[in-house]
Design a protein around this motif. Structure first.
Motif, PDB file in Angstrom:
ATOM      1  N   GLY A  84       0.802  -1.219   0.000  1.00  0.00           N
ATOM      2  CA  GLY A  84       0.000   0.000   0.000  1.00  0.00           C
ATOM      3  C   GLY A  84       0.836   1.271   0.000  1.00  0.00           C
ATOM      4  O   GLY A  84       0.290   2.360  -0.139  1.00  0.00           O
ATOM      5  N   TRP A  85       2.141   1.179   0.158  1.00  0.00           N
ATOM      6  CA  TRP A  85       3.001   2.362   0.081  1.00  0.00           C
ATOM      7  C   TRP A  85       3.267   2.677  -1.388  1.00  0.00           C
ATOM      8  O   TRP A  85       3.192   1.798  -2.249  1.00  0.00           O
ATOM      9  CB  TRP A  85       4.342   2.113   0.757  1.00  0.00           C
ATOM     10  N   SER A  86       3.631   3.904  -1.669  1.00  0.00           N
ATOM     11  CA  SER A  86       4.009   4.287  -3.036  1.00  0.00           C
ATOM     12  C   SER A  86       5.304   3.571  -3.422  1.00  0.00           C
ATOM     13  O   SER A  86       6.092   3.163  -2.545  1.00  0.00           O
ATOM     14  CB  SER A  86       4.222   5.802  -3.126  1.00  0.00           C
ATOM     15  N   ALA A  87       5.543   3.437  -4.722  1.00  0.00           N
ATOM     16  CA  ALA A  87       6.771   2.782  -5.198  1.00  0.00           C
ATOM     17  C   ALA A  87       8.028   3.495  -4.673  1.00  0.00           C
ATOM     18  O   ALA A  87       8.962   2.826  -4.224  1.00  0.00           O
ATOM     19  CB  ALA A  87       6.774   2.694  -6.720  1.00  0.00           C
ATOM     20  N   PRO A  88       8.090   4.849  -4.693  1.00  0.00           N
ATOM     21  CA  PRO A  88       9.293   5.496  -4.153  1.00  0.00           C
ATOM     22  C   PRO A  88       9.507   5.228  -2.660  1.00  0.00           C
ATOM     23  O   PRO A  88      10.641   5.043  -2.216  1.00  0.00           O
ATOM     24  CB  PRO A  88       9.046   6.992  -4.410  1.00  0.00           C
TER      25      PRO A  88
END
Length: 170
Positions: A91-95
Motif C-alpha cells: 500500500g506504500w508508493s513505489a518510491p
C-alpha cells in the motif's frame, strides 16, 4: 548483536500526523531531522551503540537514515530493522517502498517480528523494540495512537524516554 543496556529504540509519527505531511523539503522537517540527529548523538555519548528502528513511514525512516549517516562519526554503532510483518510496505508508493528497501539493505540486523499481518502486529513490533532497549527516543507531542502507546509502554517498563517534539515550540 549488542546487549539491551546499550540499545536505543525509536518511535515517532507517520507523515499524516506531521504538519508538513510528506513534504520533506519543508523547513520544519529539516529542523526536526536536526533535533533528532542531536538526540541520537546524545544517545551515542551515553554509550548507546545499537539502534532499533520500526521501519514505518515518516519519522522511523528519518531516524534510520540518520543513524546510518552517523556511522561516519560513530563507526561502532549498529542499526536493527524491527519489521512488524513481511507485508509492512503493501500500500506504500513505489518510491517509499524503494526507500524502505534501501534502508533495510543497509541495516546491520533485521528482525521479522511475526510472519504475517495481524491487527496487533505493529504494537508487537513496538513492544519488541522497547523490551530490547535501555532508552527510547520518540518524536512525540502527546497525540494519540501507536507512538503514544509505545511511550506509555516504555514508561511502564522503566525505560527512559527522550521526547523530540515534531515542531519546536517558539
Amino acid at each position: 548483536m549488542k546487549g539491551r543496556q546499550t540499545a536505543c529504540a525509536f518511535t515517532g509519527y507517520r507523515p499524516q500526523k506531521l504538519p508538513w505531511q510528506e513534504n520533506e523539503a519543508d523547513p520544519r522537517c529539516a529542523d526536526l531531522k536536526c533535533r533528532l540527529r542531536r538526540a541520537i548523538e546524545e544517545a551515542c555519548r551515553e554509550e548507546m551503540e545499537h539502534f532499533i528502528c520500526g521501519m514505518a513511514q515518516g519519522c522511523d525512516l528519518y531516524f534510520g537514515e540518520l543513524v546510518l549517516e552517523m556511522k561516519q562519526e560513530w563507526p561502532e554503532i549498529t542499526l536493527e530493522a524491527a519489521v512488524p510483518c513481511p507485508t509492512q510496505t503493501d500500500g506504500w508508493s513505489a518510491p517509499e517502498q524503494a526507500r524502505w528497501r534501501r534502508l533495510l539493505e543497509r541495516c546491520d540486523y533485521e528482525t521479522m517480528v511475526q510472519d504475517h499481518y495481524s491487527p496487533g502486529c505493529m504494537m508487537r513490533r513496538n513492544r519488541y523494540m522497547v523490551d530490547h532497549a535501555a532508552m527510547l527516543i520518540a518524536v512525540y507531542d502527546g497525540q494519540g495512537g501507536g507512538t503514544r502507546r509505545t511511550v506509555e509502554y516504555a514508561l511502564r517498563r522503566g525505560v527512559p524516554v527522550v521526547c523530540v517534539p515534531p515542531v519546536e515550540e517558539e
